[in-house]
Write an enzyme that holds these catalytic residues in place. Structure first.
Site, short mmCIF file in Angstrom:
data_model
loop_
_atom_site.label_atom_id
_atom_site.label_comp_id
_atom_site.label_asym_id
_atom_site.label_seq_id
_atom_site.Cartn_x
_atom_site.Cartn_y
_atom_site.Cartn_z
N LYS A 49 0.86 -1.19 0.00
CA LYS A 49 0.00 0.00 0.00
C LYS A 49 0.89 1.22 0.00
CE LYS A 49 -4.47 0.95 0.15
NZ LYS A 49 -5.56 0.17 -0.46
P1 NAD Z 1 -12.75 7.88 -2.97
O1 NAD Z 1 -11.78 8.93 -2.65
O2 NAD Z 1 -13.21 7.71 -4.37
O3 NAD Z 1 -14.07 8.05 -2.05
C1 NAD Z 1 -14.02 8.23 -0.67
C2 NAD Z 1 -15.38 8.79 -0.26
O4 NAD Z 1 -15.44 8.82 1.15
C3 NAD Z 1 -15.63 10.21 -0.77
O5 NAD Z 1 -16.95 10.31 -1.21
C4 NAD Z 1 -15.42 11.05 0.48
O6 NAD Z 1 -16.15 12.24 0.42
C5 NAD Z 1 -15.96 10.10 1.51
N1 NAD Z 1 -15.56 10.41 2.88
C6 NAD Z 1 -14.35 10.81 3.34
N2 NAD Z 1 -14.43 11.05 4.66
C7 NAD Z 1 -15.69 10.78 5.02
C8 NAD Z 1 -16.40 10.84 6.24
N3 NAD Z 1 -15.78 11.22 7.37
N4 NAD Z 1 -17.72 10.50 6.25
C9 NAD Z 1 -18.33 10.10 5.11
N5 NAD Z 1 -17.72 10.02 3.94
C10 NAD Z 1 -16.42 10.36 3.89
O7 NAD Z 1 -12.12 6.50 -2.40
P2 NAD Z 1 -12.50 5.02 -2.80
O8 NAD Z 1 -11.50 4.53 -3.77
O9 NAD Z 1 -13.95 4.90 -3.09
O10 NAD Z 1 -12.17 4.26 -1.42
C11 NAD Z 1 -13.11 4.19 -0.37
C12 NAD Z 1 -12.73 3.06 0.57
O11 NAD Z 1 -12.70 1.83 -0.16
C13 NAD Z 1 -11.34 3.19 1.21
O12 NAD Z 1 -11.40 2.63 2.50
C14 NAD Z 1 -10.48 2.34 0.31
O13 NAD Z 1 -9.31 1.87 0.95
C15 NAD Z 1 -11.44 1.20 0.01
N6 NAD Z 1 -11.12 0.45 -1.20
C16 NAD Z 1 -11.02 1.06 -2.41
C17 NAD Z 1 -10.73 0.31 -3.55
C18 NAD Z 1 -10.72 0.92 -4.92
O14 NAD Z 1 -10.62 0.15 -5.89
N7 NAD Z 1 -10.82 2.22 -5.09
C19 NAD Z 1 -10.53 -1.07 -3.42
C20 NAD Z 1 -10.65 -1.67 -2.16
C21 NAD Z 1 -10.94 -0.90 -1.06
#
Ligand code: NAD
Length: 455
Positions: free
Chosen positions: A147
């Site tokens: 990561k």
């Molecule tokens: P992203 O940046 O696209 O979205 C994150 C979202 O969370 C945004 O809408 C943001 O406004 C919101 N957010 C941030 N702080 C917040 C809070 N305090 N309350 C409510 N909403 C809040 O990120 P993403 O890629 O969608 O990742 C989201 C989660 O999924 C993370 O934990 C990431 O590690 C996990 N994840 C992502 C992927 C991927 O392929 N992108 C894969 C596996 C896991």
């Protein structure tokens, strides 16, 4: 002249007075806590590292993993910390910290996303890297776990500033990366555009190398279906579980916490099954409507620059109250530690599908299990992203492209297989899915390391 300013210049102009350094962001957060200013969805005090360590220890105990091997499989193989000095639009050089942590590579090249967020620190990246090791093993894709992250306030910076940070970070970590060594992907506040900058920067040094990262734009050898893959994978997992829980997807209500890549895609795909989104939040607030919120319209509204709380046809609620909205399925898709001892008891759902990494603290996990909430844990639920990253890497290595249906079908096959393997082990050993997934993941990694002669 004013009429000819570019969108970037407009944006920079509007933020002239904003101090963007990590210190300033930290101070603003501390001030918000003191003044009681609403901070959407408070996070737990327990760290992501504590959360992953807790589950690792339980599984290691059950597997009777000797103490010396526990050290090998808990500690990361390599940790790189770099300084990223970048001149921002305020004319000052800001120094950010960047991390790339390679946890375990027994099963293949290191793989894991890169996050841009002010709260990124070495412990958070360690936790996320080890989670990737178990996740790739549970999904059965031939990668290790890694990561990365930069502690920059990406959502407050303009594209040109984010590009400088991405390129500078790549320049400093490229030596430990490579298509057969370590392959980054998007995570919080990074996306296909960020991957395009990474690939371009890496290419300046090594020649055109699309397989250096995944989650790239379609126009730059990205894979069809990658952007939606994590959300789609969550939905595949829910569909596997639904019949055993007496739920019909078409009659399901759901809530999404965090409306970014994972949350908004999960919502849009749930909607295709006929399910109804009754509440949703992002970093700017939360909304609710028992009549249902249209996931695609909300996505377009936010992508067009609208605030979630201004979305028509839904009422704004306190972000902390999101967890208490009654629903069948709750999908955390924001940051870690957002479901904790202080709010788990308020949850009113039947299933928790962990789109985010480490959204649930161990104490909350226990509270939810006592309430008979069925938890599909992060280590399997959100593996769809890395599965389609694997497909993208395979396509890049072959300079060949699959169509979206093929990608989605293959994703479904792998997610269903992972669900069946983890749930049958859970039944055999009378465990919950999380403990079972950690057992399966750790066992596979230990086996690969032993066969290689690494331990
Ligand atoms: P992203 O940046 O696209 O979205 C994150 C979202 O969370 C945004 O809408 C943001 O406004 C919101 N957010 C941030 N702080 C917040 C809070 N305090 N309350 C409510 N909403 C809040 O990120 P993403 O890629 O969608 O990742 C989201 C989660 O999924 C993370 O934990 C990431 O590690 C996990 N994840 C992502 C992927 C991927 O392929 N992108 C894969 C596996 C896991």
């Amino acid at each position: 002249m004013a009429e000819t300013r570019t969108a970037t210049e407009e944006a920079v102009g509007e933020r002239e007075d904003t101090d963007k350094s990590p210190q300033a962001v930290e101070e603003a957060t501390a001030e918000a806590k003191v003044t009681g200013e609403a901070k959407p969805g408070q996070r737990a005090e327990v760290s992501n590292l504590d959360i992953v360590r807790h589950y690792f220890d339980i599984a290691a105990e059950r597997l009777r993993l000797p103490d010396d091997l526990r050290v090998v499989f808990w500690t990361p193989y390599r940790e790189v910390t770099v300084q990223i000095p970048v001149k921002l639009s305020d004319g000052k050089v800001h120094v950010f910290s960047g991390y790339r942590i390679q946890h375990n590579g027994a099963r293949g090249p290191y793989k894991g996303g890169i996050r841009f967020h002010p709260e990124v620190d070495v412990d958070e990246v360690r936790a996320l890297a080890s989670l990737m090791t178990w996740k790739t093993a549970v999904a059965g894709v031939p990668f290790g776990g890694a990561k990365g992250g930069v502690n920059c306030p990406a959502d407050k910076l303009d594209p040109a500033e984010n590009q400088k940070i991405a390129r500078s970070f790549m320049d400093k970590i490229e030596k430990v990366l490579g298509p057969t060594r370590d392959i980054p992907a998007p995570d919080v506040n990074t996306n296909a555009q960020t991957m395009a900058w990474f690939m371009d920067e890496y290419g300046k040094l090594h020649g055109h190398t699309p397989a250096i990262c995944t989650g790239k734009p379609i126009a730059l050898e990205g894979s069809f279906g990658r952007e939606a893959a994590t959300g789609r994978g969550c939905v595949y997992m829910f569909r596997e579980a639904a019949p055993h829980l007496g739920l019909s997807p078409a009659e399901t209500t759901f809530v999404v916490q965090g409306y970014g890549n994972v949350g908004s895609w999960a919502a849009r795909i749930m909607e295709q099954l006929g399910a109804k989104m009754v509440a949703v939040s992002d970093a700017n607030g939360a909304i609710r409507s028992d009549a249902g919120i249209d996931p695609s319209a909300l996505h377009d509204h936010i992508a067009g620059g609208g605030r979630i709380t201004d979305f028509q046809g839904a009422e704004a609620i306190e972000p902390d109250d999101l967890v208490a909205v009654p629903c069948d399925v709750f999908i955390p898709a924001a940051l870690g530690g957002m479901i904790h001892e202080g709010n788990a008891d308020r949850m009113d759902c039947k299933v928790l599908v962990e789109g985010a990494n480490s959204p649930t603290t161990p104490a909350a996990d226990q509270i939810l299990r006592d309430k008979d909430v069925y938890i599909i844990p992060d280590v399997m639920a959100n593996a769809g992203g890395v599965v389609v990253s694997y497909f993208e890497w395979v396509q890049n290595l072959q300079h060949f492209r699959w169509d979206e249906r093929e990608v989605n079908d293959k994703l479904g096959t792998i997610m269903r297989r992972a669900y069946r393997e983890v749930s049958s082990r859970a039944k055999e050993e009378k465990l919950d899915l999380r403990q079972s997934a950690y057992l399966v993941g750790i066992e596979r990694v230990v086996e690969a390391a032993r066969i290689r002669g690494y331990v």
